[in-house]
Design an enzyme around this catalytic site. Structure first.
Site, short mmCIF file in Angstrom:
data_model
loop_
_atom_site.label_atom_id
_atom_site.label_comp_id
_atom_site.label_asym_id
_atom_site.label_seq_id
_atom_site.Cartn_x
_atom_site.Cartn_y
_atom_site.Cartn_z
N PHE A 90 0.83 -1.21 0.00
CA PHE A 90 0.00 0.00 0.00
C PHE A 90 0.87 1.27 0.00
CE2 PHE A 90 -2.41 3.23 2.38
CZ PHE A 90 -3.64 3.19 1.76
N ASN A 187 -3.95 2.06 10.60
CA ASN A 187 -4.70 2.49 9.41
C ASN A 187 -5.09 1.18 8.71
OD1 ASN A 187 -5.76 3.57 7.10
ND2 ASN A 187 -3.76 4.06 6.18
N PRO A 188 -6.21 0.58 9.13
CA PRO A 188 -6.55 -0.74 8.58
C PRO A 188 -7.18 -0.60 7.20
CG PRO A 188 -8.23 -0.03 10.13
CD PRO A 188 -7.21 1.08 10.07
C1 LIG Z 1 -4.53 0.68 4.38
S1 LIG Z 1 -3.03 -0.22 4.48
C2 LIG Z 1 -2.11 0.84 5.59
C3 LIG Z 1 -0.62 0.71 5.49
C4 LIG Z 1 0.14 1.75 6.32
N1 LIG Z 1 -0.19 1.66 7.73
C5 LIG Z 1 -0.13 3.15 5.83
O1 LIG Z 1 -0.91 3.87 6.46
O2 LIG Z 1 0.44 3.51 4.79
C6 LIG Z 1 -3.49 -1.59 5.49
C7 LIG Z 1 -2.38 -2.57 5.82
O3 LIG Z 1 -2.90 -3.54 6.73
C8 LIG Z 1 -2.43 -4.82 6.38
N2 LIG Z 1 -3.40 -5.78 6.92
C9 LIG Z 1 -4.61 -6.12 6.42
N3 LIG Z 1 -5.21 -7.01 7.22
C10 LIG Z 1 -4.36 -7.26 8.25
C11 LIG Z 1 -4.40 -8.11 9.41
N4 LIG Z 1 -5.45 -8.87 9.67
N5 LIG Z 1 -3.33 -8.09 10.24
C12 LIG Z 1 -2.25 -7.31 9.99
N6 LIG Z 1 -2.16 -6.50 8.91
C13 LIG Z 1 -3.19 -6.47 8.06
C14 LIG Z 1 -2.32 -4.79 4.87
O4 LIG Z 1 -1.41 -5.77 4.40
C15 LIG Z 1 -1.84 -3.34 4.64
O5 LIG Z 1 -0.43 -3.28 4.63
#
Ligand SMILES: C[S@@+](CC[C@H](N)C(=O)[O-])C[C@H]1O[C@@H](n2cnc3c(N)ncnc32)[C@H](O)[C@@H]1O
Length: 278
Positions: A90, A187-188
């Site tokens: 991302f 930031n999910p």
């Molecule tokens: C919207 S991106 C945000 C990335 C970063 N925090 C940013 O703000 O640029 C969401 C991230 O959450 C990770 N992700 C999704 N589901 C997850 C889970 N169940 N546990 C850990 N990470 C997760 C994804 O792989 C992705 O990298």
């Protein structure tokens, strides 16, 4: 052709293909392939050698067919940091800087706070917090192997010590951190499946699992937070602009002092709440 003329011609080409900010895009790509800054670009009178011209031309085509600019330049600025970006991870967004501001404000009075960033992607949030609070202990998690590798590389690149663990939410963290976190920040993925279908091609070029989740991850984090936070510890999350009321209600079921905070455009952007005394 001088780079300045090439920027003009390429910008017209990008515009004709509906690319946003065509001139800035042409400049960014050309600066990347020439390894120079804007001043260097416009000072240069030599044309491009054949190899650079080929790479640049290919990048223009890829941009026109929906590849995000950051996947072509390999870089994205986030707060004070220049972060490496790769396809499959991302791309950090400017609106997430609001999440970091709220997170930092929440822990401002806590000496040497213990912080976890869930879903770290490039490491943007974790690294920005560590950069502002060097004495903090910061850990980060992500399910994506590509993200974990990249976040670790960005951590090394900036000499900011963030321990990055691969796995679902908080499950890869050392068990002895339970009940000790001062801040859980995330930031999910929060786009809904229906919204995803309407997103521009360049956004859909990013990983689906990083984008789509609705409020499911928020809900799971709210369930986990009381067991992992110290009493009065903070859960701070980013939300979609129309998710404020829903995420607020999820927070209020388990946390205190719940607030929905706005971004610069006046939209709901961040929700925070504090763990209750046990
Ligand atoms: C919207 S991106 C945000 C990335 C970063 N925090 C940013 O703000 O640029 C969401 C991230 O959450 C990770 N992700 C999704 N589901 C997850 C889970 N169940 N546990 C850990 N990470 C997760 C994804 O792989 C992705 O990298």
């Amino acid at each position: 052709m001088k780079p300045a003329d090439l920027v003009r011609r390429s910008a017209a080409y990008l515009e004709a293909h509906g690319v946003e900010s065509p001139r800035a895009t042409a400049e960014a790509l050309l600066m990347h392939y020439l390894g120079t800054d804007r001043a260097g670009l416009y000072a240069r009178t030599d044309g491009l050698d054949a190899r650079t011209a080929k790479l640049y031309g290919r990048a223009l085509c890829q941009r026109c067919s929906g590849t995000p600019l950051q996947y072509l330049t390999g870089e994205q600025r986030f707060m004070e940091l220049s972060l490496s970006v790769v396809p499959g991870v991302f791309v950090p967004r400017p609106e997430t800087e609001r999440l970091v501001e709220v997170a930092l404000e929440s822990i401002a009075a806590i000496p040497a706070p213990l912080v976890v960033d869930v879903g770290t992607g490039t490491g943007a949030v974790a690294l920005a917090i560590k950069g502002s609070r060097p004495e903090a202990r910061v850990l980060a998690t992500d399910v994506s192997e590509a993200a974990v590798t990249l976040a670790a590389q960005n951590s090394a690149r900036h000499g900011l010590n963030v321990a990055v663990h691969q796995g679902d939410l908080l499950s890869p963290l050392p068990a002895d951190l339970r009940g000790r976190l001062d801040l859980l920040v995330s930031n999910p993925p929060y786009v809904t499946r229906e919204e995803y279908e309407t997103l521009p091609e360049e956004v859909r070029a990013e990983p689906y699992e990083a984008l789509v989740g609705g409020t499911q991850v928020h809900e799971r984090l709210v369930e986990l937070a009381p067991a992992w936070l110290v009493p009065d510890g903070w859960l701070v999350v980013e939300i979609g602009a129309d998710q404020g009321a829903l995420v607020q209600a999820l927070f209020e079921a388990r946390l205190d002092q719940v607030e929905v905070l706005l971004d610069l455009a006046g939209r709901d952007r961040v929700v925070r709440g504090r763990a209750r005394a046990r």
